[in-house]
Design an enzyme around this catalytic site. Structure first.
Site, PDB file in Angstrom:
ATOM      1  N   LYS A   1      17.494  34.518 -12.911  1.00 58.62           N
ATOM      2  CA  LYS A   1      18.006  35.783 -13.457  1.00 58.62           C
ATOM      3  C   LYS A   1      19.410  35.556 -14.034  1.00 58.62           C
ATOM      4  O   LYS A   1      19.686  35.940 -15.160  1.00 58.62           O
ATOM      5  CB  LYS A   1      18.077  36.837 -12.365  1.00 58.62           C
ATOM      6  CG  LYS A   1      18.950  38.047 -12.697  1.00 58.62           C
ATOM      7  CD  LYS A   1      18.955  39.096 -11.621  1.00 58.62           C
ATOM      8  CE  LYS A   1      19.967  38.874 -10.552  1.00 58.62           C
ATOM      9  NZ  LYS A   1      21.331  39.320 -10.849  1.00 58.62           N
ATOM     10  N   ASN A   2      20.266  34.892 -13.264  1.00 62.24           N
ATOM     11  CA  ASN A   2      21.686  34.795 -13.654  1.00 62.24           C
ATOM     12  C   ASN A   2      21.928  33.777 -14.751  1.00 62.24           C
ATOM     13  O   ASN A   2      23.024  33.681 -15.267  1.00 62.24           O
ATOM     14  CB  ASN A   2      22.548  34.509 -12.425  1.00 62.24           C
ATOM     15  CG  ASN A   2      22.568  35.720 -11.511  1.00 62.24           C
ATOM     16  OD1 ASN A   2      22.108  36.805 -11.882  1.00 62.24           O
ATOM     17  ND2 ASN A   2      23.077  35.544 -10.308  1.00 62.24           N
TER      18      ASN A   2
ATOM     19  N   ARG B   1      34.351  45.308  -9.380  1.00 64.50           N
ATOM     20  CA  ARG B   1      33.839  44.268 -10.296  1.00 64.50           C
ATOM     21  C   ARG B   1      34.671  44.270 -11.588  1.00 64.50           C
ATOM     22  O   ARG B   1      34.211  44.671 -12.635  1.00 64.50           O
ATOM     23  CB  ARG B   1      32.358  44.508 -10.595  1.00 64.50           C
ATOM     24  CG  ARG B   1      31.457  44.572  -9.384  1.00 64.50           C
ATOM     25  CD  ARG B   1      31.348  43.246  -8.630  1.00 64.50           C
ATOM     26  NE  ARG B   1      30.699  42.199  -9.376  1.00 64.50           N
ATOM     27  CZ  ARG B   1      29.388  42.018  -9.416  1.00 64.50           C
ATOM     28  NH1 ARG B   1      28.586  42.845  -8.794  1.00 64.50           N
ATOM     29  NH2 ARG B   1      28.867  41.024 -10.096  1.00 64.50           N
TER      30      ARG B   1
ATOM     31  N   CYS C   1      30.383  48.339  -8.037  1.00 63.83           N
ATOM     32  CA  CYS C   1      29.073  48.411  -7.385  1.00 63.83           C
ATOM     33  C   CYS C   1      29.319  48.200  -5.893  1.00 63.83           C
ATOM     34  O   CYS C   1      30.428  47.927  -5.458  1.00 63.83           O
ATOM     35  CB  CYS C   1      28.096  47.405  -7.967  1.00 63.83           C
ATOM     36  SG  CYS C   1      28.500  45.740  -7.542  1.00 63.83           S
TER      37      CYS C   1
ATOM     38  N   ARG D   1      15.184  44.168  -9.040  1.00 65.64           N
ATOM     39  CA  ARG D   1      16.158  43.750 -10.055  1.00 65.64           C
ATOM     40  C   ARG D   1      16.255  42.234 -10.110  1.00 65.64           C
ATOM     41  O   ARG D   1      16.518  41.659 -11.161  1.00 65.64           O
ATOM     42  CB  ARG D   1      17.550  44.301  -9.711  1.00 65.64           C
ATOM     43  CG  ARG D   1      17.743  45.756  -9.981  1.00 65.64           C
ATOM     44  CD  ARG D   1      19.196  46.103  -9.805  1.00 65.64           C
ATOM     45  NE  ARG D   1      20.019  45.150 -10.542  1.00 65.64           N
ATOM     46  CZ  ARG D   1      21.295  44.890 -10.227  1.00 65.64           C
ATOM     47  NH1 ARG D   1      21.851  45.494  -9.219  1.00 65.64           N
ATOM     48  NH2 ARG D   1      21.989  44.033 -10.933  1.00 65.64           N
TER      49      ARG D   1
ATOM     50  N   ASP E   1      25.810  34.712  -3.105  1.00 66.27           N
ATOM     51  CA  ASP E   1      24.516  35.394  -3.245  1.00 66.27           C
ATOM     52  C   ASP E   1      23.531  35.000  -2.152  1.00 66.27           C
ATOM     53  O   ASP E   1      22.447  35.569  -2.072  1.00 66.27           O
ATOM     54  CB  ASP E   1      23.894  35.078  -4.613  1.00 66.27           C
ATOM     55  CG  ASP E   1      24.690  35.698  -5.728  1.00 66.27           C
ATOM     56  OD1 ASP E   1      24.459  35.349  -6.896  1.00 66.27           O
ATOM     57  OD2 ASP E   1      25.569  36.538  -5.437  1.00 66.27           O
TER      58      ASP E   1
HETATM   59  C1  EPZ Z   1      27.939  36.454 -11.161  1.00 70.35           C
HETATM   60  O1  EPZ Z   1      28.592  37.706 -11.220  1.00 70.35           O
HETATM   61  C2  EPZ Z   1      26.545  36.743 -10.630  1.00 70.35           C
HETATM   62  N1  EPZ Z   1      25.851  37.667 -11.523  1.00 70.35           N
HETATM   63  C3  EPZ Z   1      26.636  37.351  -9.227  1.00 70.35           C
HETATM   64  O2  EPZ Z   1      25.309  37.478  -8.736  1.00 70.35           O
HETATM   65  C4  EPZ Z   1      27.395  36.385  -8.325  1.00 70.35           C
HETATM   66  O3  EPZ Z   1      27.536  36.975  -7.043  1.00 70.35           O
HETATM   67  C5  EPZ Z   1      28.775  36.088  -8.916  1.00 70.35           C
HETATM   68  O4  EPZ Z   1      28.621  35.570 -10.259  1.00 70.35           O
HETATM   69  C6  EPZ Z   1      29.558  35.074  -8.099  1.00 70.35           C
HETATM   70  O5  EPZ Z   1      28.840  33.890  -8.020  1.00 70.35           O
HETATM   71  C7  EPZ Z   1      25.357  37.203 -12.691  1.00 70.35           C
HETATM   72  O6  EPZ Z   1      25.497  36.039 -13.030  1.00 70.35           O
HETATM   73  C8  EPZ Z   1      24.620  38.199 -13.535  1.00 70.35           C
HETATM   74  P1  EPZ Z   1      32.383  36.655 -10.981  1.00 70.35           P
HETATM   75  P2  EPZ Z   1      30.035  37.801 -11.960  1.00 70.35           P
HETATM   76  O7  EPZ Z   1      33.004  37.141 -12.239  1.00 70.35           O
HETATM   77  O8  EPZ Z   1      30.135  36.763 -13.008  1.00 70.35           O
HETATM   78  C9  EPZ Z   1      36.488  38.491  -9.520  1.00 70.35           C
HETATM   79  C10 EPZ Z   1      23.444  38.563  -7.868  1.00 70.35           C
HETATM   80  O9  EPZ Z   1      23.246  38.926  -6.707  1.00 70.35           O
HETATM   81  N2  EPZ Z   1      36.713  38.778 -10.943  1.00 70.35           N
HETATM   82  O10 EPZ Z   1      32.124  35.196 -10.816  1.00 70.35           O
HETATM   83  O11 EPZ Z   1      30.244  39.213 -12.315  1.00 70.35           O
HETATM   84  C11 EPZ Z   1      35.335  39.289  -8.931  1.00 70.35           C
HETATM   85  O12 EPZ Z   1      35.767  40.549  -8.494  1.00 70.35           O
HETATM   86  C12 EPZ Z   1      24.803  38.792  -8.504  1.00 70.35           C
HETATM   87  O13 EPZ Z   1      22.608  37.968  -8.599  1.00 70.35           O
HETATM   88  C13 EPZ Z   1      37.954  39.263 -11.347  1.00 70.35           C
HETATM   89  O14 EPZ Z   1      38.853  39.461 -10.543  1.00 70.35           O
HETATM   90  O15 EPZ Z   1      31.022  37.432 -10.757  1.00 70.35           O
HETATM   91  C14 EPZ Z   1      34.896  38.407  -7.781  1.00 70.35           C
HETATM   92  O16 EPZ Z   1      35.750  38.632  -6.675  1.00 70.35           O
HETATM   93  C15 EPZ Z   1      25.704  39.625  -7.611  1.00 70.35           C
HETATM   94  N3  EPZ Z   1      38.164  39.528 -12.668  1.00 70.35           N
HETATM   95  C16 EPZ Z   1      35.131  36.989  -8.309  1.00 70.35           C
HETATM   96  O17 EPZ Z   1      36.070  37.124  -9.383  1.00 70.35           O
HETATM   97  C17 EPZ Z   1      37.193  39.299 -13.616  1.00 70.35           C
HETATM   98  O18 EPZ Z   1      37.454  39.532 -14.818  1.00 70.35           O
HETATM   99  C18 EPZ Z   1      33.886  36.305  -8.842  1.00 70.35           C
HETATM  100  O19 EPZ Z   1      33.258  37.203  -9.741  1.00 70.35           O
HETATM  101  C19 EPZ Z   1      35.940  38.802 -13.192  1.00 70.35           C
HETATM  102  C20 EPZ Z   1      35.720  38.541 -11.851  1.00 70.35           C
END
Ligand code: EPZ
Length: 425
Positions: free
Chosen positions: A24-25, A122, A117, A403, A311
Site C-alpha cells: 500500500k505505502n 500529522r 488522525c 484500508r 506500523d
Molecule cells: C508513512 O506516513 C506511512 N504512510 C505510515 O504508515 C508510516 O507509519 C509512516 O510513514 C512512518 O513510517 C504511507 O506511506 C502512506 P512520516 P508519513 O512523514 O510519510 C513527523 C500505515 O499504517 N513529520 O514518515 O505520513 C510525523 O509527525 C501508515 O500504513 C513531521 O513532523 O509519515 C511523524 O512523527 C500509518 N513533519 C514522523 O515525522 C512532516 O512534514 C514520521 O512521519 C512530516 C512528518
C-alpha cells in the site's frame, strides 16, 4: 457500504500459506508519480484497498485517464488540472503526495491540508520546507495548500530531518518535484524506507536521474521531462509482518509467499529473539514461522528504517500481551500511537502506559470481547489478539482494516482462522 465487523473465534491453530499483496505505502506515491508524464504508465501489483481506490479516483478527477484491472493500474495523465478534489483528499492523508508531482509537472498545486488522525498529529511542514527550497511559493488558504512556482523549480540542498527524524511521504513528495527541477537537488536526512527506494526505482524507469535512494542522502539531477514506464510494486512488508505475528500468536506453522524477506529483517530478528522459529528459502520471497513452544517477551523501540517499524508496533503489543514476563514497547515516530492498548486491556491484557512506552506483563490468556480501533494497524492488532483469545472477538469498524489489508478475512481463512464478516452495529 454498511459498517461491518469481523468476528474472530480464537483457539484454532493456524497453518498453511498466505500470499502477500503489493505494498500500500509503495503504491500510493507511485500512482501519484504517474502524474509526472503525459505518457501511459502501467503499475502492477497494486493492492485492492480503499486507500489505493481513493488514489485512483483522485488521479482521474485530476484529469488522468485511469483503468484498473485487478492488480494492474494503467494511467495516462495527458492533460491534468492542478487542484485535487477536497472530498476525496480529506478521506486519505496520503493524498498529500500528489503535491510534488503536480508542482513538478504544472508548476502549481492546490490540495486541502490533511487532517490529523488518531495516531497523532500529522504535520507536513517538512514537505513544504522542501518545496520552498526548490523555489515554490507556499500559501495556506481556506484549509488548502497552494503551491506555485511561476519561474519553474531549481535544484537545492535540502535538509528533510524533523524532530521525529525523517519523513517517508515527505521524501517522496520532494523527490517527485525535484526530478523536473533545473539542476541538482540533494536531500539530506532522507527517509530510507523500501517504499522510498521503490518510488525512486519507478522514477528512474521514467527517465529521472536519482542516486542514493535507500540512504539518508539522495542526489537528483533534474531532467526536462519524464516518459511513461511500467513497474511491479514491492511486497507489502507490513502485511507480511502482520501475518508473521499471526503465526507467532496463534500458529503452529504459517508460510508467507511472495514476501520480501530483506525488508522484514527488524521484525524477523525480534520474533526470533522471542523464541519463534523463522526460516526463509533461497528466493527470499517465501518465509515460514513456527510458533514458539515457550515464547518470551522482549523490548521494542520503533524508529525509521532499518529499525523496527512503527506500523508493526501495535501487532507486537498484541503478541507481548500473552508472552510470559515483562515487555516494553516504545514509540518514537508517533508517540500517541497506542489506540490499541485500552482495547487489549478490555480483552484481559495487563498494560501500563509510561509516556510513549507500553509496559506489558504477559498473561496466560486473553478473553474475546467486542473491540474497536480507529487506526489501521491497531485494528489489525485486535484481530491478532482475537486469534488467540478464548471465545469470540468482534472487531468493529472494519473499514479501517480494509484500508490497508487486501481481503484480510480470505487470507486468514486460508490458514485456518475462524473468522467471519458481519454487519456492524
Ligand atoms: C508513512 O506516513 C506511512 N504512510 C505510515 O504508515 C508510516 O507509519 C509512516 O510513514 C512512518 O513510517 C504511507 O506511506 C502512506 P512520516 P508519513 O512523514 O510519510 C513527523 C500505515 O499504517 N513529520 O514518515 O505520513 C510525523 O509527525 C501508515 O500504513 C513531521 O513532523 O509519515 C511523524 O512523527 C500509518 N513533519 C514522523 O515525522 C512532516 O512534514 C514520521 O512521519 C512530516 C512528518
Amino acid at each position: 457500504m454498511a459498517i461491518q465487523k469481523l468476528i474472530v473465534r480464537g483457539g484454532t491453530k493456524l497453518q498453511g500459506s498466505v500470499t502477500i499483496s503489493g505494498s500500500k505505502n509503495s503504491s500510493l506515491p507511485i500512482l501519484a508519480a504517474t502524474l509526472l508524464t503525459p505518457d501511459e504508465c502501467e503499475i502492477r501489483r497494486v493492492p485492492d484497498l480503499s486507500d489505493t481506490n481513493y488514489m485512483v479516483q483522485i488521479l482521474s478527477l485530476l484529469g488522468a485517464g485511469v483503468e484498473r484491472a485487478s492488480g494492474t493500474v494503467v494511467t495516462k495523465a495527458e492533460s491534468i488540472t492542478h487542484e485535487a478534489p477536497y472530498d476525496l483528499v480529506r478521506k486519505m492523508r496520503a493524498s498529500v503526495c500528489v503535491l510534488g508531482p503536480l508542482l513538478g509537472r504544472l508548476g502549481r498545486a492546490e490540495v486541502s491540508l490533511p487532517g490529523g488522525c488518531v495516531i497523532g498529529d500529522r504535520p507536513i511542514d517538512l514537505h513544504l520546507r522542501g518545496f520552498e527550497a526548490l523555489g515554490a511559493e507556499v500559501e495556506v488558504k481556506g484549509g488548502n495548500i497552494l503551491l506555485s512556482a511561476p519561474n519553474g523549480l531549481r535544484g537545492a540542498e535540502i535538509n528533510m530531518r524533523g524532530s521525529h527524524g525523517s519523513t517517508v511521504l515527505g521524501t517522496g513528495n520532494v523527490m517527485m518535484a525535484a526530478v523536473l527541477a533545473e539542476g541538482q537537488t540533494i536531500i539530506e536526512g532522507a527517509a530510507a524506507e523500501p517504499e522510498v527506494v521503490d518510488l525512486a526505482r519507478f522514477l528512474v524507469r521514467m527517465g529521472a536521474k536519482i542516486h542514493g535512494a535507500g540512504t539518508q542522502r539522495i542526489d537528483i539531477e533534474g531532467v526536462r521531462e519524464l516518459h511513461g514506464a511500467e513497474h511491479d510494486v514491492i511486497a507489502d512488508r507490513i502485511e507480511a509482518g502482520t501475518f508473521l505475528v499471526a503465526g507467532a500468536i496463534a500458529g503452529s506453522e504459517v508460510t508467507l509467499k511472495r514476501a520480501c524477506v530483506s525488508h522484514l529483517q527488524p521484525v524477523i530478528e525480534k520474533l526470533s529473539s522471542c523464541g519463534h522459529e523463522i526460516v526463509s528459502d533461497a528466493t527470499g520471497e517465501s518465509i515460514t514461522i513456527r510458533s514458539a513452544a515457550n515464547p518470551r517477551g522482549n523490548e521494542i523501540v520503533t524508529d525509521a528504517y532499518p529499525d523496527f517499524p512503527t506500523d508493526m508496533q501495535a501487532q507486537m503489543c498484541a503478541l507481548f500481551s500473552i508472552a510470559p514476563g515483562i515487555s516494553a514497547v516504545t514509540e518514537r515516530i508517533f508517540p500517541q500511537r497506542f489506540m490499541h492498548v485500552p482495547e487489549l486491556v478490555r480483552m484481559g491484557a495487563r498494560i501500563r502506559m509510561d509516556g510513549a512506552t507500553a509496559i506489558i506483563t504477559g498473561v496466560d490468556h486473553l478473553s474475546g470481547a467486542p473491540v474497536m480501533a480507529s487506526d489501521l494497524r491497531a485494528s489489525a492488532a485486535l484481530v491478532l489478539a482475537g486469534l488467540c483469545a478464548s471465545g469470540e472477538t468482534a472487531v468493529n469498524r472494519l473499514y479501517h482494516i480494509d484500508r490497508g489489508y487486501e481481503h484480510i478475512d480470505d487470507k486468514l481463512l486460508a490458514i485456518g482462522a475462524d473468522v467471519r464478516r458481519e454487519k456492524g452495529d
